[in-house]
Write a protein that holds these residues in place. Sequence first.
Motif, PDB file in Angstrom:
ATOM      1  N   ARG A 117       0.829  -1.213   0.000  1.00  0.00           N
ATOM      2  CA  ARG A 117       0.000   0.000   0.000  1.00  0.00           C
ATOM      3  C   ARG A 117       0.866   1.266   0.000  1.00  0.00           C
ATOM      4  NH1 ARG A 117      -4.978   2.065   0.809  1.00  0.00           N
ATOM      5  NH2 ARG A 117      -5.224   3.813   2.238  1.00  0.00           N
ATOM      6  N   GLY A 118       2.115   1.143   0.380  1.00  0.00           N
ATOM      7  CA  GLY A 118       2.989   2.312   0.437  1.00  0.00           C
ATOM      8  C   GLY A 118       3.797   2.539  -0.821  1.00  0.00           C
TER       9      GLY A 118
ATOM     10  N   ILE B  17      -3.105  10.526  -4.312  1.00  0.00           N
ATOM     11  CA  ILE B  17      -3.814  10.583  -3.026  1.00  0.00           C
ATOM     12  C   ILE B  17      -5.319  10.472  -3.235  1.00  0.00           C
ATOM     13  CG2 ILE B  17      -4.394  12.084  -1.077  1.00  0.00           C
ATOM     14  CD1 ILE B  17      -1.491  13.170  -1.273  1.00  0.00           C
TER      15      ILE B  17
ATOM     16  N   TYR C  64      -5.713   6.682  -2.028  1.00  0.00           N
ATOM     17  CA  TYR C  64      -5.711   6.801  -0.565  1.00  0.00           C
ATOM     18  C   TYR C  64      -6.985   7.465  -0.058  1.00  0.00           C
ATOM     19  CZ  TYR C  64      -0.890   5.400  -1.074  1.00  0.00           C
ATOM     20  OH  TYR C  64       0.244   4.701  -1.398  1.00  0.00           O
ATOM     21  N   THR C  65      -8.082   7.088  -0.662  1.00  0.00           N
ATOM     22  CA  THR C  65      -9.394   7.571  -0.249  1.00  0.00           C
ATOM     23  C   THR C  65     -10.082   6.499   0.589  1.00  0.00           C
ATOM     24  OG1 THR C  65      -9.691   9.028  -2.157  1.00  0.00           O
ATOM     25  CG2 THR C  65     -11.686   8.268  -1.042  1.00  0.00           C
TER      26      THR C  65
ATOM     27  N   HIS D 170      -9.372  12.536   1.244  1.00  0.00           N
ATOM     28  CA  HIS D 170      -8.531  13.283   2.166  1.00  0.00           C
ATOM     29  C   HIS D 170      -8.790  14.772   2.040  1.00  0.00           C
ATOM     30  CE1 HIS D 170      -5.053  14.656   4.461  1.00  0.00           C
ATOM     31  NE2 HIS D 170      -5.168  13.484   5.048  1.00  0.00           N
TER      32      HIS D 170
ATOM     33  N   ILE E 143       2.181  10.941   2.386  1.00  0.00           N
ATOM     34  CA  ILE E 143       1.626   9.729   1.776  1.00  0.00           C
ATOM     35  C   ILE E 143       1.824   8.529   2.699  1.00  0.00           C
ATOM     36  CG2 ILE E 143       1.836   8.117  -0.164  1.00  0.00           C
ATOM     37  CD1 ILE E 143       2.550  10.498  -1.925  1.00  0.00           C
TER      38      ILE E 143
ATOM     39  N   LEU F 284      -0.844   8.383   5.217  1.00  0.00           N
ATOM     40  CA  LEU F 284      -2.113   7.948   4.635  1.00  0.00           C
ATOM     41  C   LEU F 284      -2.107   6.448   4.355  1.00  0.00           C
ATOM     42  CD1 LEU F 284      -2.811  10.786   2.017  1.00  0.00           C
ATOM     43  CD2 LEU F 284      -3.824  10.523   4.281  1.00  0.00           C
ATOM     44  N   ALA F 285      -0.936   5.924   3.989  1.00  0.00           N
ATOM     45  CA  ALA F 285      -0.847   4.520   3.588  1.00  0.00           C
ATOM     46  C   ALA F 285      -0.989   3.565   4.762  1.00  0.00           C
ATOM     47  CB  ALA F 285       0.472   4.272   2.864  1.00  0.00           C
TER      48      ALA F 285
ATOM     49  N   ASP G  26      -1.820   2.907   9.018  1.00  0.00           N
ATOM     50  CA  ASP G  26      -2.343   3.349  10.312  1.00  0.00           C
ATOM     51  C   ASP G  26      -1.497   2.827  11.467  1.00  0.00           C
ATOM     52  OD1 ASP G  26      -4.526   4.692   9.161  1.00  0.00           O
ATOM     53  OD2 ASP G  26      -5.666   2.813   9.031  1.00  0.00           O
TER      54      ASP G  26
END
Length: 389
Positions: A119-120, A166, A170-171, A220, A347, A350-351, A353
Amino acid sequence: MTRSFSTFREFLRNEAAGGLVLMGAALLALVVANSPLAPTYFSALKAYIGPLSLLHWINDALMAVFFLLVGLEIKREVVDGQLSTWSRRTLPGVAALGGMIVPGIIYVAFNRADPSALRGWAIPAATDIAFALGVLSLLGSRVPTSLKVFLAALAIIDDLGAVIIIAIFYTAQLNVYALLGALFVFGILRALNTFGYDRLPLYLAFGVVLWVLVLLSGIHATIAGVVLALMIPIVPTPAKPEAALDISPLHRLEHALHVPVAFVIVPIFGFANAGVSFIGLTPAVLGDTLAVGVAAGLLFGKLFGVFGAVTLLVRAGWADLPAHATWPQMLGVSLLCGIGFTMSLFIGLLAFDDPSMQDRVKYGILVGSLLAGMTGYLVLRTQRQRRNA
């Protein structure tokens, strides 16, 4: 284009000086995070002020202003500046594309066995324009102005790519009602622009409403800053006498935001997010594919992506090197593109948690950006001083 280019020079000066301040803020964050003040530092960032924690206010609200400025810069350069024609967009545009794709490929190559880490992939795809121009400013006239303009144009296109990434990748889960409300406010802003309304306060008031709705929608919240920027009216240079540029709402707002964003907002973001504790850090991190993937993507991905794209274009005869620039200088600037601090951190947050994964990302960003900045500086420092463009 005289006035437009002088505006671009002012932008370069502000970003370069802001980059030096950002370096200081990041260093201070690292010192505090590894000092007796660390518990206070981390707990303060988690403290809630109203509906959001302090860290979320910084990352979601203050950074929306940063993205507003990014959007204004993108629109101005495309409409009236260094990206206003396809011939000017080609070299930095293709270089930026290469500088986003190759780092992502390198990151994925390191993390292909870990689905959660994939995811990153976009973390090393961003260039920190303030940091990179800050390093360039230390070199003075050793670097021609044309290369500084190239780097700034590349980073602006890079920022646009990051915004798109993003928004698409990354929504979070969408709140349809809030999204419809945001689209309604966007329609109002669009109408104001279409009918030539040029009073900034009303645009900014609707911009605040748009930010709240986008925050609630799951997209975001910083994207609201870019959307608002694209609706701010601009008066292109050919349409009015040079002295009338000051009445353009976009130019006025961009000029008003440069100093607070460069010297307040971005350093605050850096201070709040660069703090990572080295307590318990072991040599095992050298084998951590997440951290190494980010660092390698920034250092080698940006180098091969940017320098490779420029080499292909120039050798094919589709573009020329920036005026008065040499291949070794282009190599040095390509290395500086690996400084991915602000947007890469953004980023990364966001990627993931998971705080432990965020820390590993920060290790990779810090190491990769530091190596890219140092090697780029040394390459450029060893070049013979040339007449400025």
